[in-house]
Scaffold this motif. Structure first.
Motif, PDB file in Angstrom:
ATOM      1  N   ARG A 115       0.808  -1.219   0.000  1.00 46.82           N
ATOM      2  CA  ARG A 115       0.000   0.000   0.000  1.00 46.82           C
ATOM      3  C   ARG A 115       0.845   1.274   0.000  1.00 46.82           C
ATOM      4  NH1 ARG A 115      -5.498  -0.208   2.550  1.00 46.82           N
ATOM      5  NH2 ARG A 115      -6.207  -2.352   2.478  1.00 46.82           N
ATOM      6  N   LEU A 116       2.176   1.130  -0.069  1.00 47.88           N
ATOM      7  CA  LEU A 116       3.042   2.305  -0.039  1.00 47.88           C
ATOM      8  C   LEU A 116       3.865   2.418  -1.318  1.00 47.88           C
ATOM      9  CD1 LEU A 116       4.451   2.187   3.625  1.00 47.88           C
ATOM     10  CD2 LEU A 116       2.492   3.494   2.764  1.00 47.88           C
ATOM     11  N   GLU A 117       4.133   3.658  -1.721  1.00 46.76           N
ATOM     12  CA  GLU A 117       5.007   3.938  -2.858  1.00 46.76           C
ATOM     13  C   GLU A 117       6.458   3.975  -2.398  1.00 46.76           C
ATOM     14  OE1 GLU A 117       4.455   4.669  -6.066  1.00 46.76           O
ATOM     15  OE2 GLU A 117       2.285   4.967  -6.219  1.00 46.76           O
ATOM     16  N   LYS A 118       7.360   3.494  -3.244  1.00 51.33           N
ATOM     17  CA  LYS A 118       8.782   3.656  -2.962  1.00 51.33           C
ATOM     18  C   LYS A 118       9.154   5.130  -3.129  1.00 51.33           C
ATOM     19  CE  LYS A 118      11.140  -0.732  -3.550  1.00 51.33           C
ATOM     20  NZ  LYS A 118      12.295  -1.416  -4.158  1.00 51.33           N
ATOM     21  N   LEU A 119      10.025   5.610  -2.243  1.00 54.44           N
ATOM     22  CA  LEU A 119      10.444   6.998  -2.298  1.00 54.44           C
ATOM     23  C   LEU A 119      11.590   7.183  -3.281  1.00 54.44           C
ATOM     24  CD1 LEU A 119      10.481   7.855   1.530  1.00 54.44           C
ATOM     25  CD2 LEU A 119       8.610   8.156  -0.109  1.00 54.44           C
ATOM     26  N   ASP A 120      11.562   8.318  -3.966  1.00 57.79           N
ATOM     27  CA  ASP A 120      12.670   8.705  -4.840  1.00 57.79           C
ATOM     28  C   ASP A 120      13.506   9.720  -4.056  1.00 57.79           C
ATOM     29  OD1 ASP A 120      14.420   9.684  -6.685  1.00 57.79           O
ATOM     30  OD2 ASP A 120      12.916  10.095  -8.243  1.00 57.79           O
ATOM     31  N   TYR A 121      14.625   9.264  -3.504  1.00 61.33           N
ATOM     32  CA  TYR A 121      15.414  10.121  -2.624  1.00 61.33           C
ATOM     33  C   TYR A 121      16.147  11.241  -3.361  1.00 61.33           C
ATOM     34  CZ  TYR A 121      14.465   7.709   1.698  1.00 61.33           C
ATOM     35  OH  TYR A 121      13.833   7.216   2.822  1.00 61.33           O
ATOM     36  N   SER A 122      16.161  11.195  -4.685  1.00 65.27           N
ATOM     37  CA  SER A 122      16.710  12.341  -5.418  1.00 65.27           C
ATOM     38  C   SER A 122      15.809  13.561  -5.252  1.00 65.27           C
ATOM     39  CB  SER A 122      16.866  11.997  -6.905  1.00 65.27           C
ATOM     40  OG  SER A 122      15.596  11.812  -7.519  1.00 65.27           O
ATOM     41  N   LEU A 139      16.865   1.948  12.973  1.00 63.45           N
ATOM     42  CA  LEU A 139      15.405   1.882  12.890  1.00 63.45           C
ATOM     43  C   LEU A 139      14.902   1.704  11.461  1.00 63.45           C
ATOM     44  CD1 LEU A 139      14.467   4.763  15.386  1.00 63.45           C
ATOM     45  CD2 LEU A 139      14.191   2.306  15.771  1.00 63.45           C
ATOM     46  N   VAL A 140      15.761   1.975  10.490  1.00 65.33           N
ATOM     47  CA  VAL A 140      15.287   1.943   9.101  1.00 65.33           C
ATOM     48  C   VAL A 140      15.866   0.763   8.324  1.00 65.33           C
ATOM     49  CG1 VAL A 140      14.779   4.389   8.929  1.00 65.33           C
ATOM     50  CG2 VAL A 140      17.094   3.617   8.464  1.00 65.33           C
ATOM     51  N   ASN A 141      16.188  -0.323   9.033  1.00 66.53           N
ATOM     52  CA  ASN A 141      16.637  -1.525   8.328  1.00 66.53           C
ATOM     53  C   ASN A 141      15.432  -2.270   7.757  1.00 66.53           C
ATOM     54  OD1 ASN A 141      15.470  -2.544  10.609  1.00 66.53           O
ATOM     55  ND2 ASN A 141      17.355  -3.356  11.491  1.00 66.53           N
ATOM     56  N   ASP A 142      15.681  -3.420   7.186  1.00 62.38           N
ATOM     57  CA  ASP A 142      14.618  -4.257   6.610  1.00 62.38           C
ATOM     58  C   ASP A 142      13.813  -3.540   5.528  1.00 62.38           C
ATOM     59  OD1 ASP A 142      15.311  -6.338   8.359  1.00 62.38           O
ATOM     60  OD2 ASP A 142      14.019  -5.527   9.934  1.00 62.38           O
ATOM     61  N   GLY A 143      14.466  -2.649   4.792  1.00 66.57           N
ATOM     62  CA  GLY A 143      13.794  -2.001   3.667  1.00 66.57           C
ATOM     63  C   GLY A 143      12.876  -0.859   4.029  1.00 66.57           C
ATOM     64  N   LEU A 144      12.810  -0.494   5.325  1.00 64.50           N
ATOM     65  CA  LEU A 144      11.901   0.575   5.724  1.00 64.50           C
ATOM     66  C   LEU A 144      12.264   1.905   5.069  1.00 64.50           C
ATOM     67  CD1 LEU A 144      11.449  -0.149   9.551  1.00 64.50           C
ATOM     68  CD2 LEU A 144       9.835  -0.605   7.713  1.00 64.50           C
ATOM     69  N   LYS A 145      13.553   2.122   4.860  1.00 68.96           N
ATOM     70  CA  LYS A 145      13.994   3.389   4.267  1.00 68.96           C
ATOM     71  C   LYS A 145      13.411   3.587   2.874  1.00 68.96           C
ATOM     72  CE  LYS A 145      18.105   5.942   2.793  1.00 68.96           C
ATOM     73  NZ  LYS A 145      19.569   5.944   2.648  1.00 68.96           N
ATOM     74  N   ASP A 146      13.139   2.501   2.165  1.00 72.87           N
ATOM     75  CA  ASP A 146      12.593   2.606   0.809  1.00 72.87           C
ATOM     76  C   ASP A 146      11.213   3.250   0.799  1.00 72.87           C
ATOM     77  OD1 ASP A 146      14.825   1.419  -0.259  1.00 72.87           O
ATOM     78  OD2 ASP A 146      13.944  -0.594  -0.318  1.00 72.87           O
TER      79      ASP A 146
END
Length: 405
Positions: A115-122, A139-146
């Motif tokens: 239900r979430l979009e991947k973020l474009d960090y650019s 806190l942002v391991n396991d792909g949470l940062k995406d």
């Protein structure tokens, strides 16, 4: 010709009157920042933001208005009071959001359900500049940062009123003490309330064993029977600040806000342990303005904005610029930044069958099943009365016909 020249001059003066206040207000930001947001091409677009109540500064800096002013984007800003409330709104359909701010376990659930979009960090350059990876990177391991950028970090705590409680408590069990009957405030959401019982019982907050949840529910039911706690969320502010209640389970940052208005309040991190959590800025699937959403997330990390929000919300911030700012007033707060790490567990997303079981137990704990039963009994009684009246009227009509014959 003179008339045209005069009209031109008048238009220039009018335009300058409109522009000057804007630039005066934007003295808060550098010319580089102003130019960055002006050039994003968001003018005339709409952004729908869904956030917790009382979770963004609108006093020192009106953050939403500042974003609108710099980008030309119109923001529809609405609030929720719990993760479950937010999830229910998202699941109901019919409403499209561009930015949501769920807590860690709810973010995991939304990720697993795609239900979430991947973020474009650019499009979020402030992340690399200001996010404190050293302190909060774990806190942002396991792909949470995406899928999300951490907004704030906090813990649950036990708040108590020193007028009622003279000796500093050390355990969550004080909330079961009968001498405080009617003076206890509990979370009005299942994860946080169950976690308190689970901490007392020495359980894993993320257990999937029904026996564990049964034991925690039994303990919460005993509390309701002993002290009749009031279940609250944002109402906790007025209730504790008024001095009418002795104890409340709530979040560390909110304690600091309450204590400003009621100096009789104090807090403790109970020895059995607390929940540590983060809330993250995410973009849900179905967004109509992903570019604007990423710009908003980036804007929330601007040092001036992050500082204003940190001072307004009173939660721990992962923003390096704020943590290094000498004007930041909360860096010495024991509630927000405890000098000793408390015993703590994080919430993770639970399997659907466990979630359903927890919610069923929660209704029983609060006595909501009994209430439903009373409603059913009431309507059945009304139906019986109507039936008796109808039969009586029918009999009278038959008797009348009989005598007429």
């Amino acid at each position: 010709m003179r008339k045209l020249f005069s009209l031109f001059i008048a238009l220039l003066i009018l335009l300058s009157l409109c522009i000057i206040p804007t630039y005066a207000e934007d003295e808060l930001f550098s010319d580089e920042v102003v130019e960055y947001y002006a050039n994003l091409g968001l003018q005339g677009t709409v952004l729908n933001v869904y956030n917790w109540g009382e979770y963004i500064d609108d006093e020192e800096i009106d953050v939403v208005s500042a974003f609108e002013r710099l980008t030309g984007c119109d923001v529809n800003y609405t609030t929720f009071e719990s993760n479950e409330n937010m999830y229910s709104k998202l699941s109901g359909g019919g409403v499209s959001y561009d930015v949501i701010i769920p807590s860690d376990y709810m973010m995991e659930r939304l990720m697993e359900e795609d239900r979430l979009e991947k973020l474009d960090y650019s499009n979020i350059p402030n992340y690399e500049k200001y996010f404190d990876e050293e302190r909060y990177g774990y806190l942002v391991n396991d792909g949470l940062k995406d899928y999300g950028v951490i907004y704030n970090v906090g813990t649950t705590i036990l708040i108590y009123n020193t007028k009622y409680i003279k000796e500093r408590p050390t355990s969550w069990t004080v909330m079961w003490d009968e001498q405080y009957a009617g003076k206890v405030l509990m979370f009005n959401n299942p994860r946080d309330s169950f976690a308190i019982a689970q901490a007392i019982l020495g359980q894993d907050f993320n257990t999937i064993e029904k026996e564990d949840w049964d034991a925690a529910a039994e303990l919460l039911t005993q509390q309701r029977q002993k002290v009749s706690p009031k279940y609250v969320m944002d109402e906790v502010f007025n209730d504790m600040e008024s001095g009418d209640y002795a104890l409340a389970a709530y979040y560390a940052g909110d304690y600091e806000l309450m204590a400003e208005n009621n100096p009789d309040l104090d807090f403790v991190l109970p020895e059995e342990g607390v929940n540590t959590f983060f809330d993250a800025m995410c973009i849900p699937q179905g967004t109509q303005n992903k570019r604007g959403a990423e710009a908003f997330i980036n804007f929330m990390m601007e040092p001036e904005i992050a500082l204003a929000n940190a001072e307004y919300i009173y939660y721990a911030t992962p923003n390096k610029a704020v943590l290094e700012n000498e004007d930041y007033s909360l860096i010495g707060s024991e509630a927000v930044y405890p000098s000793e790490e408390p015993v703590a567990q994080e919430f993770h997303n639970l399997p659907n069958d466990t979630l359903q079981y927890m919610n069923t137990l929660w209704m029983k704990v609060k006595g909501e099943n009994n209430t439903a039963g009373l409603y059913i009994a009431f309507f059945v009684a009304i139906a019986v009365i109507i039936l008796v009246i109808a039969v009586s009227i029918l009999k009278k009509k038959r008797m009348k016909r009989y005598y007429e014959i």
